[in-house]
Structures are given as C-alpha cells and as structure tokens.
Design a protein around this motif. Structure first.
Motif, short mmCIF file in Angstrom:
data_model
loop_
_atom_site.label_atom_id
_atom_site.label_comp_id
_atom_site.label_asym_id
_atom_site.label_seq_id
_atom_site.Cartn_x
_atom_site.Cartn_y
_atom_site.Cartn_z
N SER A 101 0.89 -1.18 -0.14
CA SER A 101 -0.02 -0.18 0.00
C SER A 101 0.73 1.24 0.03
O SER A 101 0.60 2.15 -0.65
N GLY A 102 2.17 1.19 0.80
CA GLY A 102 3.12 2.21 0.63
C GLY A 102 3.69 2.62 -0.76
O GLY A 102 3.60 3.77 -0.99
N GLU A 103 3.75 1.45 -1.41
CA GLU A 103 4.23 1.66 -2.81
C GLU A 103 3.17 2.21 -3.72
O GLU A 103 3.52 2.93 -4.37
N ARG A 104 1.91 1.93 -3.63
CA ARG A 104 1.00 2.06 -4.39
C ARG A 104 0.70 3.94 -4.12
O ARG A 104 0.30 4.52 -4.94
N ALA A 105 0.58 4.10 -3.09
CA ALA A 105 0.52 5.55 -2.50
C ALA A 105 1.59 6.41 -3.25
O ALA A 105 1.44 7.43 -3.60
N ALA A 106 2.84 6.01 -3.03
CA ALA A 106 3.83 6.70 -3.79
C ALA A 106 3.86 6.58 -5.27
O ALA A 106 3.97 7.93 -6.04
N MET A 107 3.23 5.43 -5.74
CA MET A 107 2.93 5.67 -7.22
C MET A 107 1.74 6.68 -7.47
O MET A 107 1.85 7.33 -8.48
#
Ligand SMILES: Cc1cc2nc3c(=O)[nH]c(=O)nc-3n(C[C@H](O)[C@H](O)[C@H](O)COP(=O)(O)OP(=O)(O)OC[C@H]3O[C@@H](n4cnc5c(N)ncnc54)[C@H](O)[C@@H]3O)c2cc1C
Length: 250
Positions: free
Chosen positions: A234-240
């Motif tokens: 979810s952290g990676e998706r938020a950064a994306m």
C-alpha cells in the motif's frame, strides 16, 4: 517478495476466510522468513536507500492538512503531498466516522533451553482454558551462544491479569501444556493496535485509490489486510499515486 511469517492471530483468521486463504497462499508460494537481525531490518533497509530524506523519529503528528503537517510539539511542516501510513481518522478533520477496529494482544518473550516444537513450526495451543494462543521458538544468535532459544508467546484472549500475574500464568501453562520446566522471562509487550480488523480483505489497490483528498494519500495494513506485505504494497501504491498526480499536473 518473501512472506514475513511467524505469528498470526487466530482471531484474524476467524474473521475472514479470505485472510486465511491469503496466508496459506503466501505459505505455499514462497519462503517464510524472519530477518536475521529482527523485523526492524525492514524499515532500516528502506531508510538506507534514501539519499535526500530527513527522517524525524519519536515525534507525534497532531493533524494533517492538504499543505501542512502539524506536530504534537506544535511545529508545522509545509508539504506538497502527505502519505499517512497509519490510521488517519484522528489526524484529519471529518474522518472520525471512519475509525478502524483493532485486535489487541500480549507478547511475552522468554529464554529456555527446552525446545519443544520442531524447527520453523508455530505451536498452537487449542486448549479452551489456555490463555496462550501460540508459541514460536526462535533460533536467536545471542541465545544460541548460551545453548538456549528465544521463546515468543502470544496471548489474544482478553484477561484482567496484571503483568506479574500474567507471567506466572503463562509460565504455568508452558509447564503443563508444553512441558517446559525452566524459563527465564525477558520482556512483555501489550499491543493495543496489533492487527486491524479489515472487511473486506483486499490484496491490492490502484495507486489512484490511495488518494484521500487534496494531496493526502493513505497507506498501511488497514487499507488491505493485516500483514507486512499489505503495509509495504500500500505504501508503494501511495507513492505511485503521487507520481501519477504529479505527471498529470505537469
Ligand atoms: C504480534 C504480531 C505478530 C505479527 N506477525 C506478522 C507476521 O508474521 N507476518 C506479517 O506479515 N505480519 C505480521 N503482523 C502484522 C504486521 O506487523 C502489521 O500488519 C504491519 O506492521 C503493519 O505495518 P504498518 O506500517 O501498516 O503499521 P505499523 O507498523 O503499525 O506502523 C504505523 C506507525 O505509525 C505510527 N503512528 C501512529 N500514529 C501516529 C501519529 N499520530 N504520529 C506519528 N506516528 C504515528 C505508529 O507509532 C507506528 O510506528 C504481526 C503483528 C503482530 C502485532
């Protein structure tokens, strides 16, 4: 991605058969591992990759607005975007109704020379009157030098025992149910927000779905399911999501 396995709370499995399926999928697909130097290796590794980042530790956030973060010490940080990687309901006005519910647990650690569960197994205690939910023997370097193992014990049942009474009770259960005679108590944690109760359980999220409002994005296990995988994904998706928004704006 390896699955950072070890201790799962039976309650979590009960609340959702999808979570149960997810855990078994992860167990069957890849290696289950705990980092050699402990789970804090994960954030340390992530932080080690960052070149232009200031990390402020031990500082509570009081409120998040679209262009500012207000800290508990009343300092403010100007922002272009914010990712809130924890429950956001207390940090953003008008979000109080979206509060997450949590499972709590006690974690106790002991040293013992008596390893009663085979290598890499999680021992579940099915006895109805047992407080202990599960035990794990960890082959930890320092303990090994003394010919002992680190024993992790998790309690998920509610109880009214103080710490002293709890340790006594757990030692008694470890003796009677597991057959461990010699135990040295190390430490005890009560984790109020141990695992979020997530309904429905999800495995992934579109970057755009992590946007809450006006440059504020959300991440954390409570977005998807109660696991380290969900937290990182979810952290990676938020950064994306931020990168996508930036690209749209320019
Ligand atoms: C006993 C136990 C065993 C587990 N075992 C496993 C396992 O084997 N495998 C697995 O995949 N998962 C496991 N989990 C679940 C896993 O630990 C969590 O899903 C994961 O840590 C969630 O990560 P997160 O970054 O979303 O949240 P967290 O790790 O909870 O991080 C949120 C952070 O935000 C901080 N914070 C909150 N509010 C504020 C504020 N106002 N200001 C500043 N900071 C704030 C908190 O202090 C915290 O550090 C286990 C959990 C427990 C309790």
């Amino acid at each position: 991605m390896p699955f950072f396995g070890g201790i799962f709370l039976e309650d979590e499995l009960k609340t959702s058969s999808r979570m149960f399926e997810f855990i078994y999928k992860m167990f069957s697909e890849g290696k289950v591992s705990i980092p050699k130097n402990g789970i804090s290796t994960l954030p340390k590794h992530l932080a080690g990759q960052l070149k232009n980042t200031e990390i402020i530790l031990n500082t509570s956030v009081k409120e998040v607005k679209s262009d500012t973060i207000l800290l508990e010490n009343n300092k403010t940080i100007k922002t272009d975007y914010t990712i809130i990687a924890t429950e956001a309901s207390d940090l953003i006005s008008n979000l109080k109704s979206q509060k997450t519910s949590w499972h709590s647990c006690d974690n106790l650690y002991f040293l013992t020379a008596e390893k009663k569960v085979g290598a890499n197994f999680i021992g579940l205690l099915p006895q109805k009157d047992a407080l202990i939910n599960n035990i794990v023997f960890i082959d930890e370097r320092k303990a090994r030098q003394e010919g002992r193992y680190l024993l992790s014990v998790t309690v998920i049942k509610k109880h009214n025992l103080n710490q002293e009474e709890l340790i006594k009770r757990i030692k008694k259960e470890l003796k009677s149910y597991v057959g461990i005679q010699e135990l040295e108590f190390l430490t005890h944690f009560y984790i109020l927000k141990a695992l979020p109760i997530v309904q429905p359980v999800e495995y992934d999220i579109m970057p755009s779905e992590t946007l809450l409002k006006n440059g504020i994005f959300l991440a954390g296990d409570q977005m998807l399911n109660a696991s380290v995988n969900a937290a990182m994904l979810s952290g990676e998706r938020a950064a994306m999501g931020i990168i996508e928004l930036e690209n749209l704006n320019h």
